[in-house]
Scaffold this motif. Structure first.
Motif, PDB file in Angstrom:
ATOM      1  N   LEU A  55      43.161  35.836  43.433  1.00 44.06           N
ATOM      2  CA  LEU A  55      42.404  36.594  42.441  1.00 44.06           C
ATOM      3  C   LEU A  55      42.114  38.022  42.896  1.00 44.06           C
ATOM      4  O   LEU A  55      42.035  38.935  42.070  1.00 44.06           O
ATOM      5  CB  LEU A  55      41.086  35.879  42.132  1.00 44.06           C
ATOM      6  N   SER A  95      45.314  39.482  41.661  1.00 40.32           N
ATOM      7  CA  SER A  95      45.715  39.271  40.265  1.00 40.32           C
ATOM      8  C   SER A  95      44.806  39.978  39.264  1.00 40.32           C
ATOM      9  O   SER A  95      45.269  40.429  38.212  1.00 40.32           O
ATOM     10  CB  SER A  95      45.778  37.769  39.954  1.00 40.32           C
ATOM     11  N   LEU A  96      43.517  40.089  39.572  1.00 39.91           N
ATOM     12  CA  LEU A  96      42.610  40.774  38.649  1.00 39.91           C
ATOM     13  C   LEU A  96      42.966  42.257  38.542  1.00 39.91           C
ATOM     14  O   LEU A  96      43.005  42.832  37.449  1.00 39.91           O
ATOM     15  CB  LEU A  96      41.164  40.607  39.108  1.00 39.91           C
ATOM     16  N   ALA A 108      46.320  42.474  36.659  1.00 39.38           N
ATOM     17  CA  ALA A 108      46.193  42.262  35.215  1.00 39.38           C
ATOM     18  C   ALA A 108      45.736  43.536  34.515  1.00 39.38           C
ATOM     19  O   ALA A 108      46.252  43.910  33.460  1.00 39.38           O
ATOM     20  CB  ALA A 108      45.207  41.125  34.949  1.00 39.38           C
ATOM     21  N   TRP A 109      44.743  44.211  35.103  1.00 39.97           N
ATOM     22  CA  TRP A 109      44.256  45.460  34.505  1.00 39.97           C
ATOM     23  C   TRP A 109      45.347  46.530  34.530  1.00 39.97           C
ATOM     24  O   TRP A 109      45.575  47.222  33.531  1.00 39.97           O
ATOM     25  CB  TRP A 109      43.010  45.946  35.243  1.00 39.97           C
ATOM     26  N   GLY A 131      49.444  38.043  44.253  1.00 38.63           N
ATOM     27  CA  GLY A 131      48.536  37.974  43.114  1.00 38.63           C
ATOM     28  C   GLY A 131      48.635  39.211  42.237  1.00 38.63           C
ATOM     29  O   GLY A 131      48.645  39.113  41.004  1.00 38.63           O
ATOM     30  N   GLY A 170      49.743  39.134  38.425  1.00 39.89           N
ATOM     31  CA  GLY A 170      48.827  39.657  37.414  1.00 39.89           C
ATOM     32  C   GLY A 170      49.499  40.682  36.511  1.00 39.89           C
ATOM     33  O   GLY A 170      49.291  40.690  35.293  1.00 39.89           O
ATOM     34  N   ALA A 175      50.172  40.011  32.505  1.00 34.31           N
ATOM     35  CA  ALA A 175      49.559  40.915  31.531  1.00 34.31           C
ATOM     36  C   ALA A 175      50.601  41.532  30.613  1.00 34.31           C
ATOM     37  O   ALA A 175      50.409  41.604  29.399  1.00 34.31           O
ATOM     38  CB  ALA A 175      48.790  42.013  32.257  1.00 34.31           C
ATOM     39  N   VAL A 190      43.133  30.349  38.605  1.00 31.54           N
ATOM     40  CA  VAL A 190      43.453  31.759  38.838  1.00 31.54           C
ATOM     41  C   VAL A 190      43.841  32.439  37.528  1.00 31.54           C
ATOM     42  O   VAL A 190      43.468  33.592  37.268  1.00 31.54           O
ATOM     43  CB  VAL A 190      44.607  31.887  39.867  1.00 31.54           C
ATOM     44  N   SER A 191      44.571  31.725  36.678  1.00 32.72           N
ATOM     45  CA  SER A 191      45.069  32.315  35.430  1.00 32.72           C
ATOM     46  C   SER A 191      43.949  32.734  34.493  1.00 32.72           C
ATOM     47  O   SER A 191      44.015  33.808  33.878  1.00 32.72           O
ATOM     48  CB  SER A 191      45.975  31.318  34.693  1.00 32.72           C
ATOM     49  N   THR A 202      42.174  35.983  35.296  1.00 36.01           N
ATOM     50  CA  THR A 202      43.211  37.017  35.258  1.00 36.01           C
ATOM     51  C   THR A 202      43.546  37.378  33.816  1.00 36.01           C
ATOM     52  O   THR A 202      43.684  38.560  33.460  1.00 36.01           O
ATOM     53  CB  THR A 202      44.477  36.531  35.993  1.00 36.01           C
TER      54      THR A 202
END
Length: 274
Positions: free
Chosen positions: A98, A101-102, A105-106, A161, A165, A169, A201-202, A205
């Motif tokens: 995470l 991945s966070l 994702a952004w 990650g 991510g 996204a 985790v998904s 994310t």
């Protein structure tokens, strides 16, 4: 610019917005995903573009919304199969992934909303090829494990990650196709537990990517097509339940290559899309 984007999303040049067809398409995607233990969002994306006529970014946003609901639905079932205590024992794995991945994702959602439509189609095509390769690798080979020192493992987890991510996204998928083999390879977790950890985790994310997309004008496509999204999501969930019951009916050595070919054909069509 926003007005033009909304017009394109609401009234496509091609495609049919039939609700029964949306349910059937969602169910077909759900069955495919359920048979291989995944959500199937990578198969839904090309349908949103080719069959239903949504432009690339609108299709990605809608795919993300549907994927989020499917993951929320699947999480309780996975928790019944793998207890919270078992997942809690691997909390460092989720935290490590995470951490990357966070941010990914952004970043991925930010890049997607800024890309020219023609570029986004090509990026989506390339990512579909990646998903096809991951599908074949995960389901037809015995995954080993990497033995890395603690610090190297942590760095590798953040980097993996972040990449996952970004991919999740941009495609509007949960990313389980990439998360599960990553968890097995990096952390030596059994594949059943890895499947549940991937959902843990998904979910955050996907929420981060969803929040980023909500800041773009194209996000209005969800409000304009709320019934369509609800019906196709219902079809996806129904199909996923049916697909779970059909696991093993078609041998993986037959099913996986066929699904990989479907993704590759979709990638070719996506690359040629205008």
């Amino acid at each position: 610019m926003i007005g033009m984007a909304l017009d394109e999303d609401a009234v496509p040049a091609h495609g049919v917005r039939s609700l029964p067809l949306a349910f059937a398409a969602g169910a077909a995607v759900g069955v495919l995903g359920g048979m291989i233990g995944l959500g199937g969002a990578e198969f839904r994306l090309p349908l949103l573009i080719s069959l239903f006529g949504f432009v690339a970014l609108a299709a990605v946003i809608m795919n993300k919304a549907m994927s989020l609901i499917v993951v929320l639905t699947a999480l309780p079932a996975r928790l019944a199969a793998v207890s919270l205590a078992e997942l809690a024992a691997h909390w460092t794995v989720a935290a490590n992934l995470l951490a990357g991945s966070l941010l990914g994702a952004w970043a991925g959602a930010s890049w997607a909303v800024r890309m020219r439509t023609a570029t986004l189609y090509k990026v989506l095509a390339a990512l579909m090829v990646l998903m096809a390769a991951a599908l074949v690798l995960t389901h037809t080979t015995a995954l080993g494990t990497l033995t890395l020192p603690g610090s190297a493992q942590a760095v590798a987890g953040v980097m993996a990650g972040f990449g996952i991510g970004v991919v999740a996204a941009i495609m509007g998928v949960a990313g389980g196709e990439l998360l599960i083999p990553t968890i097995v390879l990096l952390y030596s977790v059994d594949i059943k537990t890895a499947g549940s950890l991937s959902l843990v985790v998904s979910l955050p994310t996907m929420l981060v990517a969803f929040a980023r997309y909500s800041r773009d004008g194209s996000f209005a496509v969800l409000r304009a097509n709320l019934r369509f999204v609800a019906v196709m999501t219902a079809g996806s969930i129904t199909g996923a339940l049916a697909g779970g019951l059909l696991v093993g009916v078609i041998p993986d050595l037959v099913l996986i290559p066929v699904l990989a070919i479907v993704l590759l054909i979709s990638a070719i069509k996506m690359a040629r899309h205008s």
